[in-house]
Write a protein that holds these residues in place. Structure first.
Motif, PDB file in Angstrom:
ATOM      1  N   ARG A   1       0.947  -1.049   0.470  1.00 19.76           N
ATOM      2  CA  ARG A   1      -0.199  -0.292  -0.168  1.00 19.76           C
ATOM      3  C   ARG A   1       1.047   1.338  -0.174  1.00 19.76           C
ATOM      4  O   ARG A   1       0.478   2.164  -0.503  1.00 19.76           O
ATOM      5  CB  ARG A   1      -1.013   0.145   1.581  1.00 19.76           C
ATOM      6  N   GLN A   2       2.029   1.205   0.862  1.00 21.57           N
ATOM      7  CA  GLN A   2       2.619   2.238   0.391  1.00 21.57           C
ATOM      8  C   GLN A   2       3.292   2.336  -0.674  1.00 21.57           C
ATOM      9  O   GLN A   2       3.707   3.793  -0.813  1.00 21.57           O
ATOM     10  CB  GLN A   2       4.492   1.949   1.690  1.00 21.57           C
ATOM     11  N   ILE A   3       3.605   1.747  -1.129  1.00 21.10           N
ATOM     12  CA  ILE A   3       4.877   1.801  -3.044  1.00 21.10           C
ATOM     13  C   ILE A   3       3.252   2.301  -3.703  1.00 21.10           C
ATOM     14  O   ILE A   3       3.209   2.894  -4.391  1.00 21.10           O
ATOM     15  CB  ILE A   3       5.131   0.272  -3.520  1.00 21.10           C
ATOM     16  N   GLU A   4       2.271   1.931  -3.509  1.00 22.82           N
ATOM     17  CA  GLU A   4       1.370   2.177  -4.820  1.00 22.82           C
ATOM     18  C   GLU A   4       0.675   3.313  -4.400  1.00 22.82           C
ATOM     19  O   GLU A   4       0.397   4.244  -5.041  1.00 22.82           O
ATOM     20  CB  GLU A   4      -0.679   1.346  -3.916  1.00 22.82           C
ATOM     21  N   ALA A   5       0.870   3.913  -3.219  1.00 23.80           N
ATOM     22  CA  ALA A   5       0.976   5.206  -2.261  1.00 23.80           C
ATOM     23  C   ALA A   5       1.803   6.095  -3.172  1.00 23.80           C
ATOM     24  O   ALA A   5       2.011   7.570  -4.219  1.00 23.80           O
ATOM     25  CB  ALA A   5       0.762   5.824  -1.041  1.00 23.80           C
TER      26      ALA A   5
ATOM     27  N   GLY B   1      11.569  20.779  -1.368  1.00 21.96           N
ATOM     28  CA  GLY B   1      10.434  21.485  -0.295  1.00 21.96           C
ATOM     29  C   GLY B   1       9.771  20.416   0.293  1.00 21.96           C
ATOM     30  O   GLY B   1       9.445  19.219  -0.947  1.00 21.96           O
ATOM     31  N   PHE B   2       9.665  20.479   1.550  1.00 24.23           N
ATOM     32  CA  PHE B   2       9.196  18.761   2.053  1.00 24.23           C
ATOM     33  C   PHE B   2       7.855  18.908   1.884  1.00 24.23           C
ATOM     34  O   PHE B   2       7.017  19.828   1.309  1.00 24.23           O
ATOM     35  CB  PHE B   2       9.216  18.783   3.254  1.00 24.23           C
ATOM     36  N   ASP B   3       7.306  17.658   1.370  1.00 25.14           N
ATOM     37  CA  ASP B   3       5.812  17.741   0.441  1.00 25.14           C
ATOM     38  C   ASP B   3       5.668  15.853   0.558  1.00 25.14           C
ATOM     39  O   ASP B   3       6.409  15.718   0.155  1.00 25.14           O
ATOM     40  CB  ASP B   3       5.764  18.018  -0.859  1.00 25.14           C
TER      41      ASP B   3
ATOM     42  N   SER C   1       9.399  10.953  -2.892  1.00 19.86           N
ATOM     43  CA  SER C   1      10.935  10.794  -1.763  1.00 19.86           C
ATOM     44  C   SER C   1      10.563  10.756  -0.343  1.00 19.86           C
ATOM     45  O   SER C   1      10.515  10.182   0.659  1.00 19.86           O
ATOM     46  CB  SER C   1      11.943  12.541  -1.879  1.00 19.86           C
ATOM     47  N   ALA C   2       9.172  11.333  -0.162  1.00 25.45           N
ATOM     48  CA  ALA C   2       8.557  11.337   1.511  1.00 25.45           C
ATOM     49  C   ALA C   2       8.131   9.866   1.376  1.00 25.45           C
ATOM     50  O   ALA C   2       7.900   9.740   3.080  1.00 25.45           O
ATOM     51  CB  ALA C   2       7.310  11.906   1.304  1.00 25.45           C
ATOM     52  N   GLY C   3       7.734   9.366   0.342  1.00 25.39           N
ATOM     53  CA  GLY C   3       7.352   7.834   1.119  1.00 25.39           C
ATOM     54  C   GLY C   3       8.289   6.882   1.485  1.00 25.39           C
ATOM     55  O   GLY C   3       8.667   6.296   2.023  1.00 25.39           O
ATOM     56  N   LEU C   4       9.370   7.212   0.073  1.00 24.28           N
ATOM     57  CA  LEU C   4      10.571   6.235   0.651  1.00 24.28           C
ATOM     58  C   LEU C   4      11.634   6.664   1.654  1.00 24.28           C
ATOM     59  O   LEU C   4      11.831   5.987   2.337  1.00 24.28           O
ATOM     60  CB  LEU C   4      11.722   7.205  -0.842  1.00 24.28           C
ATOM     61  N   ILE C   5      10.916   7.787   2.585  1.00 21.45           N
ATOM     62  CA  ILE C   5      11.229   7.913   4.414  1.00 21.45           C
ATOM     63  C   ILE C   5      10.898   6.999   5.170  1.00 21.45           C
ATOM     64  O   ILE C   5      11.363   6.300   5.820  1.00 21.45           O
ATOM     65  CB  ILE C   5      10.875   9.510   4.360  1.00 21.45           C
ATOM     66  N   ASP C   6       9.568   6.763   4.564  1.00 20.12           N
ATOM     67  CA  ASP C   6       8.781   5.691   5.446  1.00 20.12           C
ATOM     68  C   ASP C   6       9.558   4.350   5.429  1.00 20.12           C
ATOM     69  O   ASP C   6       9.408   3.651   5.975  1.00 20.12           O
ATOM     70  CB  ASP C   6       7.830   6.301   5.143  1.00 20.12           C
ATOM     71  N   ILE C   7      10.015   3.650   3.814  1.00 16.04           N
ATOM     72  CA  ILE C   7       9.986   2.720   3.802  1.00 16.04           C
ATOM     73  C   ILE C   7      11.721   2.996   4.371  1.00 16.04           C
ATOM     74  O   ILE C   7      11.808   1.351   4.724  1.00 16.04           O
ATOM     75  CB  ILE C   7       9.994   2.412   1.709  1.00 16.04           C
ATOM     76  N   VAL C   8      12.026   3.333   3.882  1.00 12.50           N
ATOM     77  CA  VAL C   8      13.986   3.768   4.834  1.00 12.50           C
ATOM     78  C   VAL C   8      13.913   2.898   6.310  1.00 12.50           C
ATOM     79  O   VAL C   8      14.056   2.348   6.897  1.00 12.50           O
ATOM     80  CB  VAL C   8      14.953   4.592   4.121  1.00 12.50           C
TER      81      VAL C   8
ATOM     82  N   TRP D   1      16.852   9.758  11.832  1.00 12.11           N
ATOM     83  CA  TRP D   1      16.716  10.644  10.430  1.00 12.11           C
ATOM     84  C   TRP D   1      15.726  10.758  10.166  1.00 12.11           C
ATOM     85  O   TRP D   1      15.246  11.769   8.591  1.00 12.11           O
ATOM     86  CB  TRP D   1      17.096   8.914   9.413  1.00 12.11           C
ATOM     87  N   ALA D   2      15.188  10.187   9.867  1.00  4.67           N
ATOM     88  CA  ALA D   2      13.170  10.962   9.299  1.00  4.67           C
ATOM     89  C   ALA D   2      12.700  11.932   9.767  1.00  4.67           C
ATOM     90  O   ALA D   2      12.348  12.783   8.718  1.00  4.67           O
ATOM     91  CB  ALA D   2      12.598   9.581   9.925  1.00  4.67           C
TER      92      ALA D   2
END
Length: 266
Positions: free
Chosen positions: A18-22, A209-211, A216-223, A241-242
């Motif tokens: 679901r994270q990847i889909e988002a 700019g963070f959004d 990349s915002a989704g990548l933060i969660d996965i990493v 880090w996040a």
């Protein structure tokens, strides 16, 4: 979407899927799919295979392009990804996307079944690239085309308040891949598999700019979920880090390069 031995790979369970889909619905990846479809230049009636179909967004878009006389098949090894892709299988004015559970190393189709094979963000997970390319060549008709898109994780530029920690976190994250620098050798691998390269293109991802509605915002969660316990990263370090990245607001900067190869099975 993941090939490998399962010991260090990112597991595409329902939550991660679901994270990847988002992430794949963000403007960054919507634009990536547009670039892929432009490079493919599909025609009505084409028969297309998507290796590592993921959430099915690209497969559905390709089905609309090949029309009702065409065919689009998708394979993935993840049950949860296939379940998500199944929600997009019915395409208005296109064929129903046919989905199968299979790996890139063993495609469940006969020889010369497809005009086009596409695989995005998959081959960097594959432990036998030569074998997977041989399988793609087998299912392609003579003069059929393959499009591969993969990331070189050495290209990442990510602003951080702690550069040494960033280096350690990204090194730990590379453990989920078979080859984090695959594009550097992918052209040579295509040549050895009997393909003729016809197109090479860099596909950059850039977030300034963070959004939360960015790749990349989704990548933060996965990493931050994957790295604790790897390369000496503690859960507390991963969280710090996040938090550092999310707090940067307008100062935030992220860039990453993906590389698109098109080749012909001549």
């Amino acid at each position: 979407m993941v090939e490998g031995d399962g010991t260090s790979s990112l597991e595409f369970d329902p939550a991660v899927s679901r994270q990847i889909e988002a992430m794949y619905t963000t403007p960054d990846v919507v634009e990536q799919r547009r670039i892929v479809r432009t490079a493919l230049a599909l025609r009505p009636g084409d028969r297309v295979l998507d290796v590592g179909v993921g959430p099915g967004l690209l497969a559905a878009e390709m089905a609309a392009e090949v029309g009702p006389e065409g065919r689009v098949c998708g394979v993935d090894i993840s049950d949860s990804m296939l379940a998500i892709a199944g929600t997009r299988a019915d395409v208005p004015d296109g064929p129903r996307v046919e989905l199968e559970q299979a790996s890139a190393a063993r495609l469940p189709y006969g020889a010369e079944s497809f005009d086009v094979v596409v695989s995005t963000q998959v081959f960097e997970y594959v432990d036998d690239v030569a074998g997977a390319l041989a399988e793609i060549r087998r299912v392609l008709r003579p003069a059929g085309r393959v499009l591969l898109l993969d990331t070189d994780w050495g290209s990442i530029v990510w602003r951080s308040g702690d550069d040494p920690r960033m280096t350690r976190v990204m090194k730990a994250f590379e453990e989920h891949l078979q080859d984090p620098h695959l594009p550097r050798t992918l052209g040579e691998s295509l040549d050895k598999a009997g393909f003729t390269r016809t197109h090479l293109q860099v596909v950059p991802l850039l977030n300034a700019g963070f959004d939360y509605r960015t790749y990349s915002a989704g990548l933060i969660d996965i990493v931050s979920t994957f790295v604790p316990g790897r390369a000496g990263i503690t859960p507390e370090e991963a969280e710090a880090w996040a938090d550092d990245l999310r707090s940067q607001a307008d100062s935030y900067f992220f860039s990453l390069n993906r590389y698109l190869f098109v080749a012909s099975a001549l």
